[in-house]
Design a protein around this motif. Structure first.
Motif, PDB file in Angstrom:
ATOM      1  N   PHE A 112       0.855  -1.197   0.000  1.00  0.00           N
ATOM      2  CA  PHE A 112       0.000   0.000   0.000  1.00  0.00           C
ATOM      3  C   PHE A 112       0.885   1.239   0.000  1.00  0.00           C
ATOM      4  CE2 PHE A 112       0.655  -1.625   4.300  1.00  0.00           C
ATOM      5  CZ  PHE A 112       1.235  -0.541   4.933  1.00  0.00           C
ATOM      6  N   LEU A 121      -4.141  -3.000  11.553  1.00  0.00           N
ATOM      7  CA  LEU A 121      -2.994  -3.792  11.096  1.00  0.00           C
ATOM      8  C   LEU A 121      -3.231  -5.306  11.212  1.00  0.00           C
ATOM      9  CD1 LEU A 121       0.055  -1.616  12.238  1.00  0.00           C
ATOM     10  CD2 LEU A 121      -0.916  -1.824   9.952  1.00  0.00           C
ATOM     11  N   ARG A 131       4.747  -1.499   4.051  1.00  0.00           N
ATOM     12  CA  ARG A 131       4.124  -2.663   4.695  1.00  0.00           C
ATOM     13  C   ARG A 131       5.095  -3.452   5.574  1.00  0.00           C
ATOM     14  NH1 ARG A 131       3.115  -7.389   0.250  1.00  0.00           N
ATOM     15  NH2 ARG A 131       4.929  -7.023  -1.067  1.00  0.00           N
ATOM     16  N   LEU A 170       6.758  -4.680   8.646  1.00  0.00           N
ATOM     17  CA  LEU A 170       6.450  -4.590  10.074  1.00  0.00           C
ATOM     18  C   LEU A 170       7.724  -4.266  10.843  1.00  0.00           C
ATOM     19  CD1 LEU A 170       4.109  -7.694  10.287  1.00  0.00           C
ATOM     20  CD2 LEU A 170       3.405  -5.295  10.385  1.00  0.00           C
ATOM     21  N   TYR A 215      10.147  -7.032  11.685  1.00  0.00           N
ATOM     22  CA  TYR A 215      10.992  -7.545  10.598  1.00  0.00           C
ATOM     23  C   TYR A 215      12.070  -6.529  10.227  1.00  0.00           C
ATOM     24  CZ  TYR A 215       7.733 -11.378  10.351  1.00  0.00           C
ATOM     25  OH  TYR A 215       6.971 -12.462  10.681  1.00  0.00           O
ATOM     26  N   ASP A 236       2.646 -13.697  15.817  1.00  0.00           N
ATOM     27  CA  ASP A 236       2.445 -12.797  14.675  1.00  0.00           C
ATOM     28  C   ASP A 236       1.001 -12.293  14.583  1.00  0.00           C
ATOM     29  OD1 ASP A 236       3.241 -11.324  12.528  1.00  0.00           O
ATOM     30  OD2 ASP A 236       3.485 -12.988  11.133  1.00  0.00           O
ATOM     31  N   CYS A 294       5.125  -6.588  16.183  1.00  0.00           N
ATOM     32  CA  CYS A 294       4.468  -7.232  15.031  1.00  0.00           C
ATOM     33  C   CYS A 294       3.211  -6.470  14.650  1.00  0.00           C
ATOM     34  CB  CYS A 294       4.123  -8.695  15.339  1.00  0.00           C
ATOM     35  SG  CYS A 294       2.616  -8.901  16.315  1.00  0.00           S
ATOM     36  N   MET A 321       3.060  -3.006  14.493  1.00  0.00           N
ATOM     37  CA  MET A 321       3.439  -1.636  14.172  1.00  0.00           C
ATOM     38  C   MET A 321       4.261  -1.693  12.886  1.00  0.00           C
ATOM     39  SD  MET A 321       5.240   1.047  16.745  1.00  0.00           S
ATOM     40  CE  MET A 321       5.437   2.759  16.283  1.00  0.00           C
ATOM     41  N   LEU A 322       4.034  -0.737  12.020  1.00  0.00           N
ATOM     42  CA  LEU A 322       4.819  -0.666  10.789  1.00  0.00           C
ATOM     43  C   LEU A 322       6.138   0.055  11.092  1.00  0.00           C
ATOM     44  CD1 LEU A 322       1.898   0.602   8.524  1.00  0.00           C
ATOM     45  CD2 LEU A 322       2.804  -1.739   8.575  1.00  0.00           C
TER      46      LEU A 322
END
Lengths: 277, 168
Positions: free
Chosen positions: A6, A36, B21, B23, B26, B42, B61, B63-64
Protein backbone atom coordinates in the motif's frame (compact mmCIF):
# COMPACT_ATOMS: atom_id res chain seq x y z
CA UNK A 1 1.93 -12.44 7.91
CA UNK A 2 2.53 -9.60 5.50
CA UNK A 3 -0.11 -7.08 4.42
CA UNK A 4 -0.77 -6.36 0.75
CA UNK A 5 1.37 -3.52 -0.55
CA UNK A 6 0.00 0.00 0.00
CA UNK A 7 0.99 3.65 -0.23
CA UNK A 8 1.68 5.52 2.98
CA UNK A 9 1.19 9.17 3.83
CA UNK A 10 1.83 10.79 7.18
CA UNK A 11 -0.22 13.95 7.75
CA UNK A 12 0.05 16.77 10.28
CA UNK A 13 -3.47 18.28 10.21
CA UNK A 14 -7.03 17.03 9.97
CA UNK A 15 -7.57 18.99 6.73
CA UNK A 16 -4.55 17.28 5.21
CA UNK A 17 -5.94 13.91 6.31
CA UNK A 18 -9.33 14.60 4.71
CA UNK A 19 -7.67 15.63 1.45
CA UNK A 20 -5.48 12.51 1.55
CA UNK A 21 -8.56 10.30 1.90
CA UNK A 22 -9.86 11.25 -1.54
CA UNK A 23 -9.07 7.81 -2.92
CA UNK A 24 -11.97 5.42 -2.13
CA UNK A 25 -9.74 2.65 -0.91
CA UNK A 26 -7.75 4.75 1.58
CA UNK A 27 -7.84 3.99 5.27
CA UNK A 28 -6.93 6.02 8.30
CA UNK A 29 -4.12 4.63 10.43
CA UNK A 30 -4.20 5.79 14.07
CA UNK A 31 -2.81 3.30 16.62
CA UNK A 32 -3.18 0.50 14.09
CA UNK A 33 -4.21 -2.07 16.66
CA UNK A 34 -7.42 -3.05 14.87
CA UNK A 35 -6.44 -2.19 11.31
CA UNK A 36 -2.99 -3.79 11.10
CA UNK A 37 -4.10 -7.23 12.37
CA UNK A 38 -6.93 -7.16 9.78
CA UNK A 39 -4.46 -6.15 7.06
CA UNK A 40 -2.02 -8.89 8.05
CA UNK A 41 -4.82 -11.43 7.64
CA UNK A 42 -5.63 -9.67 4.34
CA UNK A 43 -9.20 -9.18 5.51
CA UNK A 44 -8.54 -5.52 4.80
CA UNK A 45 -6.53 -4.45 1.74
CA UNK A 46 -6.43 -0.67 1.54
CA UNK A 47 -4.39 0.82 -1.29
CA UNK A 48 -3.29 3.73 0.90
CA UNK A 49 -2.86 4.40 4.60
CA UNK A 50 -3.15 7.93 5.95
CA UNK A 51 -1.24 8.04 9.23
CA UNK A 52 -2.86 10.53 11.63
CA UNK A 53 -0.73 9.75 14.69
CA UNK A 54 1.22 13.00 14.34
CA UNK A 55 -1.84 15.30 14.34
CA UNK A 56 -1.43 17.27 17.55
CA UNK A 57 -5.04 18.52 17.65
CA UNK A 58 -6.34 14.95 18.03
CA UNK A 59 -4.48 14.42 21.30
CA UNK A 60 -5.46 15.43 24.76
CA UNK A 61 -8.34 15.30 27.18
CA UNK A 62 -9.92 18.46 28.55
CA UNK A 63 -13.05 20.04 29.98
CA UNK A 64 -14.61 22.70 27.78
CA UNK A 65 -18.02 24.43 27.89
CA UNK A 66 -19.64 21.83 30.12
CA UNK A 67 -18.24 18.92 28.18
CA UNK A 68 -15.41 16.48 28.64
CA UNK A 69 -13.58 16.37 25.32
CA UNK A 70 -11.44 13.37 24.53
CA UNK A 71 -9.28 13.71 21.43
CA UNK A 72 -9.84 10.84 19.01
CA UNK A 73 -6.12 10.10 19.11
CA UNK A 74 -6.03 9.57 22.89
CA UNK A 75 -4.81 6.06 23.63
CA UNK A 76 -6.57 3.70 26.00
CA UNK A 77 -3.60 4.15 28.38
CA UNK A 78 -3.92 7.97 28.19
CA UNK A 79 -7.58 7.75 29.18
CA UNK A 80 -7.06 5.09 31.89
CA UNK A 81 -4.50 7.33 33.61
CA UNK A 82 -6.15 10.72 33.14
CA UNK A 83 -7.07 12.66 36.30
CA UNK A 84 -10.10 14.42 34.83
CA UNK A 85 -11.52 11.14 33.53
CA UNK A 86 -10.86 9.36 36.81
CA UNK A 87 -12.73 12.01 38.78
CA UNK A 88 -15.63 12.81 36.42
CA UNK A 89 -16.10 9.70 34.26
CA UNK A 90 -14.58 6.92 36.36
CA UNK A 91 -16.08 4.12 34.26
CA UNK A 92 -14.17 5.41 31.23
CA UNK A 93 -10.91 4.94 33.17
CA UNK A 94 -12.00 1.51 34.43
CA UNK A 95 -13.12 0.40 30.99
CA UNK A 96 -9.94 1.69 29.32
CA UNK A 97 -7.76 -0.19 31.79
CA UNK A 98 -9.57 -3.43 30.89
CA UNK A 99 -8.89 -3.22 27.16
CA UNK A 100 -6.51 -5.85 25.76
CA UNK A 101 -3.14 -5.66 27.51
CA UNK A 102 -0.54 -3.03 28.33
CA UNK A 103 0.97 -3.07 24.85
CA UNK A 104 -2.42 -2.67 23.16
CA UNK A 105 -3.44 0.13 25.54
CA UNK A 106 -0.20 1.97 24.79
CA UNK A 107 -1.09 2.31 21.10
CA UNK A 108 -4.79 1.67 20.48
CA UNK A 109 -6.90 4.85 20.35
CA UNK A 110 -10.49 5.60 21.31
CA UNK A 111 -11.23 7.06 17.87
CA UNK A 112 -9.81 4.03 16.11
CA UNK A 113 -11.81 1.66 18.27
CA UNK A 114 -15.06 3.56 17.66
CA UNK A 115 -14.51 3.76 13.90
CA UNK A 116 -13.72 0.04 13.76
CA UNK A 117 -16.93 -0.73 15.72
CA UNK A 118 -16.03 -4.24 16.75
CA UNK A 119 -19.17 -5.77 18.28
CA UNK A 120 -17.12 -6.85 21.33
CA UNK A 121 -15.13 -3.63 21.88
CA UNK A 122 -15.52 -1.78 25.18
CA UNK A 123 -15.74 1.86 24.06
CA UNK A 124 -19.09 1.58 22.23
CA UNK A 125 -20.95 0.61 25.44
CA UNK A 126 -19.18 3.33 27.41
CA UNK A 127 -19.88 6.17 24.97
CA UNK A 128 -23.51 5.05 24.65
CA UNK A 129 -24.04 5.01 28.42
CA UNK A 130 -22.35 8.42 28.81
CA UNK A 131 -24.66 10.16 26.27
CA UNK A 132 -21.55 11.02 24.25
CA UNK A 133 -21.44 12.68 20.88
CA UNK A 134 -18.88 11.62 18.30
CA UNK A 135 -17.47 14.72 16.61
CA UNK A 136 -16.40 14.05 13.05
CA UNK A 137 -14.88 16.22 10.34
CA UNK A 138 -15.19 15.84 6.59
CA UNK A 139 -14.82 17.97 3.49
CA UNK A 140 -18.05 19.78 4.48
CA UNK A 141 -16.80 20.67 7.94
CA UNK A 142 -17.57 19.27 11.35
CA UNK A 143 -20.71 17.54 12.61
CA UNK A 144 -21.73 15.69 15.76
CA UNK A 145 -23.21 12.23 15.72
CA UNK A 146 -24.99 11.06 18.85
CA UNK A 147 -23.51 7.79 20.10
CA UNK A 148 -26.99 6.29 19.78
CA UNK A 149 -26.97 7.07 16.04
CA UNK A 150 -23.35 6.07 15.46
CA UNK A 151 -23.31 2.26 15.59
CA UNK A 152 -25.35 0.82 12.75
CA UNK A 153 -24.36 -2.85 12.65
CA UNK A 154 -21.51 -5.32 12.70
CA UNK A 155 -18.32 -3.25 12.15
CA UNK A 156 -20.56 -0.50 10.74
CA UNK A 157 -21.04 3.12 11.70
CA UNK A 158 -22.73 6.21 10.32
CA UNK A 159 -19.33 7.74 9.42
CA UNK A 160 -19.26 8.88 5.79
CA UNK A 161 -16.37 8.29 3.40
CA UNK A 162 -13.70 10.97 3.91
CA UNK A 163 -14.95 11.69 7.43
CA UNK A 164 -12.66 11.33 10.37
CA UNK A 165 -13.45 11.20 14.07
CA UNK A 166 -11.84 14.17 15.78
CA UNK A 167 -13.20 13.99 19.35
CA UNK A 168 -15.60 12.34 21.73
CA UNK A 169 -17.69 14.84 23.69
CA UNK A 170 -19.45 13.90 26.89
CA UNK A 171 -21.67 16.26 28.91
CA UNK A 172 -20.00 16.68 32.32
CA UNK A 173 -22.12 14.52 34.63
CA UNK A 174 -23.84 16.26 37.57
CA UNK A 175 -22.21 15.89 40.99
CA UNK A 176 -23.23 12.58 42.52
CA UNK A 177 -23.55 10.71 39.23
CA UNK A 178 -22.43 7.10 39.59
CA UNK A 179 -20.97 4.91 36.88
CA UNK A 180 -19.93 1.31 36.45
CA UNK A 181 -18.53 -0.88 33.70
CA UNK A 182 -18.70 -4.63 34.25
CA UNK A 183 -17.15 -6.98 31.76
CA UNK A 184 -16.81 -10.69 31.20
CA UNK A 185 -13.65 -10.95 29.11
CA UNK A 186 -12.58 -13.43 26.51
CA UNK A 187 -9.54 -14.76 28.40
CA UNK A 188 -7.07 -14.51 25.51
CA UNK A 189 -8.12 -11.38 23.60
CA UNK A 190 -9.76 -9.55 26.53
CA UNK A 191 -12.54 -8.47 24.22
CA UNK A 192 -15.91 -8.37 25.96
CA UNK A 193 -18.03 -11.47 25.69
CA UNK A 194 -20.43 -9.26 27.57
CA UNK A 195 -19.80 -5.70 28.74
CA UNK A 196 -22.37 -3.61 30.57
CA UNK A 197 -21.96 0.12 31.15
CA UNK A 198 -24.28 1.97 33.52
CA UNK A 199 -24.52 5.65 34.32
CA UNK A 200 -26.95 6.73 37.03
CA UNK A 201 -27.63 10.41 37.52
CA UNK A 202 -28.59 11.99 40.89
CA UNK A 203 -32.22 12.34 39.71
CA UNK A 204 -32.39 8.58 39.19
CA UNK A 205 -32.19 8.64 35.38
CA UNK A 206 -30.26 5.54 34.43
CA UNK A 207 -28.46 4.79 31.17
CA UNK A 208 -27.68 1.16 30.38
CA UNK A 209 -25.61 -0.01 27.41
CA UNK A 210 -24.33 -3.40 26.35
CA UNK A 211 -21.47 -4.50 24.15
CA UNK A 212 -20.47 -7.99 23.04
CA UNK A 213 -24.09 -9.11 23.13
CA UNK A 214 -25.38 -8.19 19.69
CA UNK A 215 -24.21 -7.08 16.21
CA UNK A 216 -23.44 -3.67 17.66
CA UNK A 217 -23.44 -2.07 21.08
CA UNK A 218 -26.84 -0.70 22.09
CA UNK A 219 -28.77 1.15 24.80
CA UNK A 220 -31.22 -1.13 26.54
CA UNK A 221 -34.33 1.04 26.89
CA UNK A 222 -36.42 -1.78 28.38
CA UNK A 223 -34.02 -2.28 31.27
CA UNK A 224 -33.56 1.50 31.66
CA UNK A 225 -37.33 1.98 32.04
CA UNK A 226 -37.43 -0.45 34.96
CA UNK A 227 -34.84 1.37 37.11
CA UNK A 228 -34.91 4.97 35.87
CA UNK A 229 -36.18 7.30 38.56
CA UNK A 230 -36.74 4.42 40.97
CA UNK A 231 -34.82 3.20 43.98
CA UNK A 232 -32.30 0.52 43.14
CA UNK A 233 -33.18 -2.49 45.24
CA UNK A 234 -32.80 -6.23 44.88
CA UNK A 235 -36.30 -6.33 43.42
CA UNK A 236 -35.75 -3.57 40.87
CA UNK A 237 -32.38 -5.05 39.87
CA UNK A 238 -34.00 -8.42 39.30
CA UNK A 239 -36.79 -6.80 37.29
CA UNK A 240 -34.27 -4.85 35.16
CA UNK A 241 -32.29 -8.02 34.48
CA UNK A 242 -35.50 -9.76 33.44
CA UNK A 243 -36.35 -6.96 31.03
CA UNK A 244 -32.81 -6.69 29.60
CA UNK A 245 -31.58 -7.86 26.18
CA UNK A 246 -35.03 -8.56 24.79
CA UNK A 247 -35.76 -8.01 21.12
CA UNK A 248 -32.12 -7.95 20.02
CA UNK A 249 -30.27 -10.47 17.89
CA UNK A 250 -27.93 -12.20 20.35
CA UNK A 251 -24.51 -13.32 19.10
CA UNK A 252 -23.36 -16.89 19.42
CA UNK A 253 -19.88 -18.29 18.89
CA UNK A 254 -17.70 -21.18 20.01
CA UNK A 255 -17.00 -19.38 23.26
CA UNK A 256 -20.50 -18.41 24.36
CA UNK A 257 -23.79 -19.69 22.99
CA UNK A 258 -26.76 -17.39 22.53
CA UNK A 259 -28.35 -18.68 25.71
CA UNK A 260 -25.17 -18.33 27.79
CA UNK A 261 -24.47 -14.84 26.45
CA UNK A 262 -28.00 -13.74 27.29
CA UNK A 263 -27.57 -15.10 30.79
CA UNK A 264 -24.23 -13.33 31.18
CA UNK A 265 -25.74 -10.03 30.02
CA UNK A 266 -28.31 -10.20 32.81
CA UNK A 267 -25.69 -11.17 35.40
CA UNK A 268 -23.38 -8.32 34.38
CA UNK A 269 -26.24 -5.82 34.37
CA UNK A 270 -26.99 -6.86 37.95
CA UNK A 271 -23.36 -6.34 38.94
CA UNK A 272 -23.30 -2.90 37.31
CA UNK A 273 -26.57 -1.82 38.95
CA UNK A 274 -25.36 -3.02 42.35
CA UNK A 275 -22.22 -0.93 41.85
CA UNK A 276 -24.22 2.28 41.28
CA UNK A 277 -26.88 1.61 43.93
CA UNK B 1 7.13 2.89 -3.10
CA UNK B 2 9.57 3.09 -0.23
CA UNK B 3 9.69 5.59 2.60
CA UNK B 4 12.72 6.97 4.39
CA UNK B 5 12.77 6.47 8.15
CA UNK B 6 15.14 7.64 10.85
CA UNK B 7 15.06 5.61 14.06
CA UNK B 8 17.28 5.40 17.10
CA UNK B 9 17.66 1.80 18.19
CA UNK B 10 19.52 1.09 21.45
CA UNK B 11 21.17 4.48 21.15
CA UNK B 12 22.35 4.10 17.54
CA UNK B 13 20.76 6.16 14.77
CA UNK B 14 19.64 4.30 11.63
CA UNK B 15 18.39 5.79 8.37
CA UNK B 16 16.77 3.34 5.99
CA UNK B 17 14.38 3.21 3.08
CA UNK B 18 11.63 0.71 3.79
CA UNK B 19 8.48 -0.53 2.14
CA UNK B 20 5.45 0.85 4.06
CA UNK B 21 4.12 -2.66 4.69
CA UNK B 22 7.31 -3.78 6.47
CA UNK B 23 6.45 -4.59 10.07
CA UNK B 24 8.70 -3.10 12.72
CA UNK B 25 9.71 -6.53 14.04
CA UNK B 26 10.99 -7.55 10.60
CA UNK B 27 12.82 -4.26 10.24
CA UNK B 28 14.63 -4.98 13.51
CA UNK B 29 15.32 -8.62 12.72
CA UNK B 30 15.96 -8.66 8.97
CA UNK B 31 17.34 -5.18 8.29
CA UNK B 32 19.17 -4.37 11.54
CA UNK B 33 19.89 -8.05 12.32
CA UNK B 34 18.70 -7.61 15.91
CA UNK B 35 17.24 -11.09 16.26
CA UNK B 36 16.77 -10.95 20.03
CA UNK B 37 13.22 -9.69 19.40
CA UNK B 38 11.18 -12.80 18.58
CA UNK B 39 8.19 -13.37 16.35
CA UNK B 40 5.86 -15.66 18.26
CA UNK B 41 2.22 -15.66 17.19
CA UNK B 42 2.44 -12.80 14.67
CA UNK B 43 -1.16 -11.92 15.65
CA UNK B 44 -0.70 -9.35 18.47
CA UNK B 45 -1.45 -11.95 21.12
CA UNK B 46 1.70 -13.48 22.60
CA UNK B 47 3.95 -10.50 23.31
CA UNK B 48 7.21 -12.25 22.31
CA UNK B 49 7.96 -9.33 19.96
CA UNK B 50 7.59 -6.66 22.67
CA UNK B 51 10.06 -3.77 22.52
CA UNK B 52 10.03 -0.24 23.92
CA UNK B 53 8.99 2.52 21.53
CA UNK B 54 9.62 5.90 23.17
CA UNK B 55 9.69 4.01 26.46
CA UNK B 56 6.34 2.27 25.98
CA UNK B 57 5.94 -1.51 25.72
CA UNK B 58 4.90 -2.21 22.14
CA UNK B 59 4.15 -5.33 20.13
CA UNK B 60 6.48 -4.82 17.20
CA UNK B 61 4.47 -7.23 15.03
CA UNK B 62 1.59 -4.75 15.23
CA UNK B 63 3.44 -1.64 14.17
CA UNK B 64 4.82 -0.67 10.79
CA UNK B 65 8.45 0.37 10.56
CA UNK B 66 7.26 3.64 8.96
CA UNK B 67 5.18 4.41 12.07
CA UNK B 68 8.38 4.27 14.14
CA UNK B 69 9.97 7.11 12.15
CA UNK B 70 11.72 9.54 14.56
CA UNK B 71 11.12 7.18 17.51
CA UNK B 72 13.54 5.88 20.11
CA UNK B 73 13.50 2.10 20.31
CA UNK B 74 14.95 -0.22 22.91
CA UNK B 75 15.23 -3.95 22.24
CA UNK B 76 16.56 -6.72 24.46
CA UNK B 77 20.01 -6.12 22.95
CA UNK B 78 19.96 -2.63 24.48
CA UNK B 79 19.30 -3.74 28.06
CA UNK B 80 22.78 -4.74 29.23
CA UNK B 81 25.29 -1.92 29.77
CA UNK B 82 29.04 -2.40 29.34
CA UNK B 83 28.66 -6.18 29.47
CA UNK B 84 26.72 -6.03 32.73
CA UNK B 85 23.29 -7.62 32.65
CA UNK B 86 20.25 -5.45 33.37
CA UNK B 87 18.68 -6.38 36.74
CA UNK B 88 15.75 -7.91 34.85
CA UNK B 89 18.06 -10.14 32.80
CA UNK B 90 19.89 -11.06 35.98
CA UNK B 91 16.56 -11.78 37.69
CA UNK B 92 15.41 -14.18 34.97
CA UNK B 93 18.77 -15.92 35.26
CA UNK B 94 18.87 -16.08 39.07
CA UNK B 95 15.20 -17.01 39.59
CA UNK B 96 15.04 -19.52 36.74
CA UNK B 97 12.42 -17.35 35.05
CA UNK B 98 12.66 -19.23 31.79
CA UNK B 99 12.82 -22.70 30.34
CA UNK B 100 12.91 -22.55 26.53
CA UNK B 101 13.52 -18.80 26.66
CA UNK B 102 11.52 -17.89 23.58
CA UNK B 103 9.19 -15.50 25.42
CA UNK B 104 11.92 -14.01 27.63
CA UNK B 105 12.93 -10.94 25.58
CA UNK B 106 9.29 -9.84 25.39
CA UNK B 107 8.74 -10.53 29.08
CA UNK B 108 11.76 -8.43 29.99
CA UNK B 109 10.76 -5.50 27.81
CA UNK B 110 7.19 -5.42 29.18
CA UNK B 111 8.54 -5.71 32.73
CA UNK B 112 10.94 -2.82 32.00
CA UNK B 113 7.93 -0.63 31.10
CA UNK B 114 6.23 -1.68 34.36
CA UNK B 115 9.26 -0.96 36.56
CA UNK B 116 9.73 2.46 35.00
CA UNK B 117 6.32 3.53 36.32
CA UNK B 118 6.07 1.35 39.40
CA UNK B 119 9.23 0.77 41.41
CA UNK B 120 7.65 -1.69 43.85
CA UNK B 121 4.94 -3.61 42.03
CA UNK B 122 2.89 -6.18 43.93
CA UNK B 123 2.62 -9.72 42.61
CA UNK B 124 -0.85 -8.88 41.36
CA UNK B 125 0.41 -5.81 39.52
CA UNK B 126 3.23 -7.80 37.92
CA UNK B 127 0.80 -10.45 36.71
CA UNK B 128 -1.55 -7.78 35.35
CA UNK B 129 1.29 -6.01 33.55
CA UNK B 130 2.42 -9.25 31.92
CA UNK B 131 -1.10 -10.13 30.74
CA UNK B 132 -0.06 -9.62 27.11
CA UNK B 133 2.98 -11.89 27.30
CA UNK B 134 2.52 -15.63 27.06
CA UNK B 135 4.90 -18.26 28.41
CA UNK B 136 4.13 -21.88 27.62
CA UNK B 137 6.83 -23.42 29.85
CA UNK B 138 7.17 -21.89 33.28
CA UNK B 139 3.68 -21.40 34.66
CA UNK B 140 4.73 -17.77 35.30
CA UNK B 141 5.69 -18.16 38.99
CA UNK B 142 9.41 -17.72 38.46
CA UNK B 143 8.80 -14.94 35.95
CA UNK B 144 7.01 -13.01 38.69
CA UNK B 145 9.92 -13.74 41.05
CA UNK B 146 12.39 -12.53 38.43
CA UNK B 147 10.56 -9.21 38.11
CA UNK B 148 10.44 -8.86 41.91
CA UNK B 149 14.19 -9.60 42.05
CA UNK B 150 14.83 -6.82 39.54
CA UNK B 151 12.53 -4.38 41.38
CA UNK B 152 14.39 -5.03 44.63
CA UNK B 153 17.78 -4.68 43.01
CA UNK B 154 16.87 -1.51 41.14
CA UNK B 155 15.50 0.17 44.26
CA UNK B 156 18.52 -0.79 46.41
CA UNK B 157 20.93 2.11 46.98
CA UNK B 158 23.57 0.30 44.93
CA UNK B 159 24.64 3.23 42.78
CA UNK B 160 25.48 5.38 45.79
CA UNK B 161 27.50 2.61 47.37
CA UNK B 162 29.47 2.12 44.18
CA UNK B 163 30.27 5.82 44.07
CA UNK B 164 31.48 5.70 47.66
CA UNK B 165 33.53 2.62 46.89
CA UNK B 166 35.02 4.40 43.90
CA UNK B 167 35.98 7.33 46.14
CA UNK B 168 37.88 5.07 48.47
Amino acid sequence: MIPVSFDYQKVKTVDEAIAALSNDNSKILAGGHSLLPAMKLRLSQPSKLVDIAAIASLKGIKEEDGEIVIGAGATHADIAGDKLIKSKLPFFAEGASMIGDVQVRNHGTIGGSLAHADPAADWPALVLAADAAIEVQGSNGKRRIKATDFFTGLFSTSLQDNEIIVAIRIPVPAQGTKTSYQKFSQPASRFAIVGCAVMRFPDGKTNIAFTGVSDNAFRDSNAEAVVSGKVISNDSIAAAAKAAVQSVNILSDHYASEEYRKHLAKVYLKKALQAVA
Amino acid sequence: MSTKITVTVNGAKHIDKVEPRLLLVYYLRDVLKLTGTHVGCDTSSCGACTILVDGKATKSCTMLAVQADKCKITTIEGMATNGELHPLQEGFNQCHGLQCGFCTPGMIMTAADLLKNNKKPSEEQIRAALEGNFCRCTGYHNIVKAVQYAADKMSAPRARKTKKEAAL
